[in-house]
Design a protein around this motif. Sequence first.
Motif, PDB file in Angstrom:
ATOM      1  N   UNK A  97      14.762  30.935 -13.319  1.00 53.35           N
ATOM      2  CA  UNK A  97      13.689  30.558 -12.046  1.00 53.35           C
ATOM      3  C   UNK A  97      14.369  29.576 -11.041  1.00 53.35           C
ATOM      4  N   UNK A  98      15.521  29.842 -10.935  1.00 55.18           N
ATOM      5  CA  UNK A  98      16.260  28.946 -10.002  1.00 55.18           C
ATOM      6  C   UNK A  98      15.746  29.148  -8.583  1.00 55.18           C
ATOM      7  N   UNK A  99      15.396  30.160  -8.125  1.00 50.75           N
ATOM      8  CA  UNK A  99      14.840  30.315  -6.742  1.00 50.75           C
ATOM      9  C   UNK A  99      13.469  29.330  -6.616  1.00 50.75           C
ATOM     10  N   UNK A 100      12.839  29.259  -7.585  1.00 41.50           N
ATOM     11  CA  UNK A 100      11.670  28.277  -7.498  1.00 41.50           C
ATOM     12  C   UNK A 100      11.951  27.102  -7.131  1.00 41.50           C
ATOM     13  N   UNK A 101      13.048  26.284  -7.636  1.00 44.64           N
ATOM     14  CA  UNK A 101      13.167  24.829  -7.523  1.00 44.64           C
ATOM     15  C   UNK A 101      13.348  24.499  -6.144  1.00 44.64           C
ATOM     16  N   UNK A 102      12.802  23.273  -5.553  1.00 42.90           N
ATOM     17  CA  UNK A 102      12.882  23.050  -4.100  1.00 42.90           C
ATOM     18  C   UNK A 102      14.389  23.013  -3.852  1.00 42.90           C
ATOM     19  N   UNK A 103      14.826  23.132  -2.643  1.00 47.59           N
ATOM     20  CA  UNK A 103      16.071  22.977  -2.007  1.00 47.59           C
ATOM     21  C   UNK A 103      16.754  21.799  -2.378  1.00 47.59           C
ATOM     22  N   UNK A 104      18.088  21.822  -2.940  1.00 47.12           N
ATOM     23  CA  UNK A 104      18.531  20.479  -3.210  1.00 47.12           C
ATOM     24  C   UNK A 104      18.343  20.176  -4.678  1.00 47.12           C
ATOM     25  N   UNK A 105      17.401  20.765  -5.377  1.00 45.04           N
ATOM     26  CA  UNK A 105      17.090  20.328  -6.939  1.00 45.04           C
ATOM     27  C   UNK A 105      18.166  21.299  -7.655  1.00 45.04           C
ATOM     28  N   UNK A 106      18.462  20.503  -8.841  1.00 47.96           N
ATOM     29  CA  UNK A 106      19.358  21.162  -9.922  1.00 47.96           C
ATOM     30  C   UNK A 106      18.596  21.633 -10.816  1.00 47.96           C
ATOM     31  N   UNK A 107      18.405  22.963 -11.219  1.00 43.86           N
ATOM     32  CA  UNK A 107      17.668  23.461 -12.241  1.00 43.86           C
ATOM     33  C   UNK A 107      18.531  23.250 -13.510  1.00 43.86           C
ATOM     34  N   UNK A 108      18.129  22.856 -14.648  1.00 49.70           N
ATOM     35  CA  UNK A 108      18.777  22.872 -15.979  1.00 49.70           C
ATOM     36  C   UNK A 108      18.023  23.604 -16.885  1.00 49.70           C
ATOM     37  N   UNK A 109      16.944  23.709 -17.018  1.00 52.40           N
ATOM     38  CA  UNK A 109      16.163  24.255 -18.143  1.00 52.40           C
ATOM     39  C   UNK A 109      14.732  24.420 -17.546  1.00 52.40           C
ATOM     40  N   UNK A 110      13.956  25.166 -18.414  1.00 55.18           N
ATOM     41  CA  UNK A 110      12.532  25.464 -18.187  1.00 55.18           C
ATOM     42  C   UNK A 110      11.790  25.707 -19.379  1.00 55.18           C
ATOM     43  N   UNK A 111      10.336  25.741 -19.108  1.00 58.74           N
ATOM     44  CA  UNK A 111       9.540  25.820 -20.299  1.00 58.74           C
ATOM     45  C   UNK A 111       8.429  26.816 -19.861  1.00 58.74           C
ATOM     46  N   UNK A 112       8.011  27.556 -20.559  1.00 58.45           N
ATOM     47  CA  UNK A 112       6.903  28.432 -20.258  1.00 58.45           C
ATOM     48  C   UNK A 112       6.069  28.538 -21.489  1.00 58.45           C
ATOM     49  N   UNK A 113       4.841  28.392 -21.231  1.00 57.85           N
ATOM     50  CA  UNK A 113       3.821  28.262 -22.414  1.00 57.85           C
ATOM     51  C   UNK A 113       2.691  29.414 -21.846  1.00 57.85           C
ATOM     52  N   UNK A 114       2.419  30.152 -22.777  1.00 59.04           N
ATOM     53  CA  UNK A 114       1.300  31.097 -22.460  1.00 59.04           C
ATOM     54  C   UNK A 114       0.135  30.615 -23.377  1.00 59.04           C
ATOM     55  N   UNK A 115      -1.198  30.714 -23.013  1.00 57.04           N
ATOM     56  CA  UNK A 115      -2.339  30.249 -23.586  1.00 57.04           C
ATOM     57  C   UNK A 115      -3.365  31.350 -23.618  1.00 57.04           C
ATOM     58  N   UNK A 116      -3.788  31.446 -24.370  1.00 50.60           N
ATOM     59  CA  UNK A 116      -5.034  32.501 -24.815  1.00 50.60           C
ATOM     60  C   UNK A 116      -5.484  32.823 -26.040  1.00 50.60           C
ATOM     61  N   UNK A 117      -5.986  33.710 -26.524  1.00 52.13           N
ATOM     62  CA  UNK A 117      -6.325  34.092 -27.927  1.00 52.13           C
ATOM     63  C   UNK A 117      -5.377  35.120 -28.624  1.00 52.13           C
ATOM     64  N   UNK A 118      -5.025  34.867 -29.908  1.00 54.97           N
ATOM     65  CA  UNK A 118      -4.127  35.664 -30.652  1.00 54.97           C
ATOM     66  C   UNK A 118      -5.064  37.012 -31.297  1.00 54.97           C
ATOM     67  N   UNK A 119      -4.197  37.946 -31.532  1.00 53.73           N
ATOM     68  CA  UNK A 119      -4.908  39.402 -32.046  1.00 53.73           C
ATOM     69  C   UNK A 119      -5.910  39.033 -32.996  1.00 53.73           C
ATOM     70  N   UNK A 120      -5.555  38.180 -34.156  1.00 51.96           N
ATOM     71  CA  UNK A 120      -6.584  37.689 -35.152  1.00 51.96           C
ATOM     72  C   UNK A 120      -7.826  37.175 -34.667  1.00 51.96           C
ATOM     73  N   UNK A 121      -7.647  36.210 -33.746  1.00 48.67           N
ATOM     74  CA  UNK A 121      -8.946  35.717 -32.891  1.00 48.67           C
ATOM     75  C   UNK A 121      -9.603  36.532 -32.333  1.00 48.67           C
ATOM     76  N   UNK A 122      -9.139  37.480 -31.650  1.00 49.88           N
ATOM     77  CA  UNK A 122      -9.919  38.552 -30.702  1.00 49.88           C
ATOM     78  C   UNK A 122     -10.436  39.403 -31.463  1.00 49.88           C
ATOM     79  N   UNK A 123      -9.859  39.895 -32.490  1.00 49.64           N
ATOM     80  CA  UNK A 123     -10.626  40.885 -33.494  1.00 49.64           C
ATOM     81  C   UNK A 123     -12.056  40.080 -33.884  1.00 49.64           C
ATOM     82  N   UNK A 124     -11.740  38.910 -34.308  1.00 48.86           N
ATOM     83  CA  UNK A 124     -12.822  38.184 -35.019  1.00 48.86           C
ATOM     84  C   UNK A 124     -13.923  37.914 -34.244  1.00 48.86           C
ATOM     85  N   UNK A 125     -13.797  37.669 -33.044  1.00 44.05           N
ATOM     86  CA  UNK A 125     -14.834  37.451 -31.868  1.00 44.05           C
ATOM     87  C   UNK A 125     -15.857  38.655 -31.992  1.00 44.05           C
TER      88      UNK A 125
END
Lengths: 125, 125
Positions: A97-125
């Motif tokens: 994601x280096x190109x996302x960081x503002x100009x002059x910022x030094x990117x060292x790490x990133x974190x990505x979290x997805x939110x939603x419903x897992x397969x088990x809970x989808x089938x239950x609903x």
Amino acid sequence: MQRNTQQRRALRKAIRLADRPLSPQEILQAGRDQIPGLGIATVYRNIRSLLDEGWLQEVELPGKPNRYELAGKHHHHHFHCKACDRVYDIDNCPGSFTDLAPHGFQLEAHDLILYGTCRGCVTEA
Amino acid sequence: MQRNTQQRRALRKAIRLADRPLSPQEILQAGRDQIPGLGIATVYRNIRSLLDEGWLQEVELPGKPNRYELAGKHHHHHFHCKACDRVYDIDNCPGSFTDLAPHGFQLEAHDLILYGTCRGCVTEA
DNA sequence: GTCGTTGCAAAGCGTTTGCAGCCTA
DNA sequence: TAGGCTGCAAACGCTTTGCAACGAC
């Protein structure tokens, strides 16, 4: 000098057998299957020592208790099910994601979290 | 029927004048500049009502207290500087991550946080 | 005057720590 | 046997809630 107590063995086993990151409470419950009298303080103390040891890895989620999984896994991210509150591993990462960081910022790490419903809970609903 | 109290006015003003997302404690301190007797419970209660109202937006950071900023911004993510602990907005989002979710999982939202050093801290070092 | 709002204090909640006794090496 | 480890309970820090008084309308 660290001792190999039955509690520590039980906690290691519980985490090793889990297919997803566990919260302290989940680790406590799994541990109590083997050691009924297991205390929550022991869980927290062992989580800390296993982290220091490098055997365990922390998974931080905004507004949620931390989860813990075996260290040494390939770089990956997590899926958080809003229904059952469980956390699952996601194998691949979309990349850099280096190109996302503002100009002059030094990117060292990133974190990505997805939110939603897992397969088990989808089938239950 | 909501009332326009001096506390609520002071908190709104503090958040509106801030150039970055604020934590509840930071909001309290800013609010006390105008209302010395301001209580932390009032801050939390107003944060909640301003969130419900849609005036305020929550910024969740793993392992950090939540921060709050004015709502109504375009979908964006954040860059967290490890050096100065400030949080910056990132304008664009790499897009959809639907293909990352495991099969059968229902993706509803995502969160992306970049970590590193901001320009100011890079030049300082 | 009404009743939403406030400040205080107490209660929750997850996590940490103090302590006496236990158990591993 | 020594001292790291454990379970319990109390202490934490942050957030929420109960309550009587306050103040916006």
